[in-house]
Design a protein around this motif. Sequence first.
Motif, mmCIF file in Angstrom:
data_model
loop_
_atom_site.group_PDB
_atom_site.id
_atom_site.type_symbol
_atom_site.label_atom_id
_atom_site.label_comp_id
_atom_site.label_asym_id
_atom_site.label_seq_id
_atom_site.Cartn_x
_atom_site.Cartn_y
_atom_site.Cartn_z
ATOM 1 N N GLN A 201 0.847 -1.179 0.000
ATOM 2 C CA GLN A 201 0.000 0.000 0.000
ATOM 3 C C GLN A 201 0.885 1.233 0.000
ATOM 4 O O GLN A 201 2.087 1.153 0.245
ATOM 5 C CB GLN A 201 -0.903 -0.001 1.228
ATOM 6 N N GLU A 249 -1.030 -6.851 3.667
ATOM 7 C CA GLU A 249 -0.891 -5.400 3.581
ATOM 8 C C GLU A 249 -1.232 -4.867 2.193
ATOM 9 O O GLU A 249 -1.183 -3.659 1.960
ATOM 10 C CB GLU A 249 0.542 -4.995 3.943
ATOM 11 N N ASP A 251 -3.201 -3.319 -0.590
ATOM 12 C CA ASP A 251 -4.389 -2.466 -0.617
ATOM 13 C C ASP A 251 -5.111 -2.651 -1.955
ATOM 14 O O ASP A 251 -4.936 -1.867 -2.898
ATOM 15 C CB ASP A 251 -3.978 -1.008 -0.426
ATOM 16 N N ASN A 253 -8.317 -2.403 -2.631
ATOM 17 C CA ASN A 253 -9.344 -1.395 -2.908
ATOM 18 C C ASN A 253 -8.748 -0.181 -3.604
ATOM 19 O O ASN A 253 -9.333 0.355 -4.552
ATOM 20 C CB ASN A 253 -10.031 -0.977 -1.605
#
Length: 338
Positions: A201, A249, A251, A253
């Motif tokens: 991320q 971890e 991300d 989305n």
Amino acid sequence: MFEFAWWWVWFALPLPLLFFILPPRERSQSAPLRMPLLLPGEALPTGKAGRSRLLFYTGLLTWLCLITAAARPQWLGEPISIPNEGREMMLAVDLSGSMKIEDMDVNGRQVNRLTMIKSVLDDFIARRVGDRLGLILFADTAYLQAPLTYDRETVARLLDETVIGLVGEQTAIGDAIGLAVKRFKQRDETNNVVILLTDGQNTAGNITPQQAKELAVESGATLYTIGVGADKMLVRSFFGSRQVNPSQELDENMLTDLAESTGGQYFRARNTEELNTIYHTLDELEPIEGEARKMRPRTALFYYPLALALLLSIIPPLSYSARGLWFLFSSRRRETHK
């Protein structure tokens, strides 16, 4: 087909005639410089007529070779069609510390995520005929490793030379996208594509992913994001083995939003096979056909007459030196027999 690139250089061919046309320079009244004889009482045989003829013909041939070389002779091959698909593609590869996790398998060998990406990207880059490729590496920050170019071999070699931790341990996804968009030339006839590979991320950088997304939308670039990393991994310890998720971890989305907001797509690469499938899907991106282009390969030939001119230029001094050495050898033999 044979041709001279600078044919107008041949107009300089008659220049040596000026030495015969111009009036001779007036001789100085002072005594000429005389060289001592090699041996007392002996003189070096001159052979002026033969030597002058040798100098004239070798000089003439040397000048002809120099003019030929200066005119740039070249051989033009048959016309070759060049693909002109009008697609510019920037690869952004994550080099953060988490890319060291060895949860990938390549040819039956357990490797880290970056090694797997390199192995698959190598074939993907080789198939990008007609595309302009660029390479961006990012971690704490993003930097341009290779600008947009048709030289796929150089891009592949620069990718192969990358190492984890080269620019830090964190992940600046926003900076990578911003830099990629900035490097595109704003041309209406091209597809501007960013392929971003990461396993985490956004944790660093000067540009947030939201700001980078706005830049991409404004510039018309399409983002294809790829989340790299396995879902399951066995970790051995003193108390035995346990199963963990090494990609917790990641991300997804954020990566999905980045891709869909620009008309692209988010992909999940849990292993080598999935990443290969993703690249084959990316191969189906619709290119924009441009005007057909053709080129004729050129082979330079100037070094042949240039080498001949160099060879001819050393013939007179070598000949004169040989005559002098022969005269010296003959004189000493005569003295020995007296």
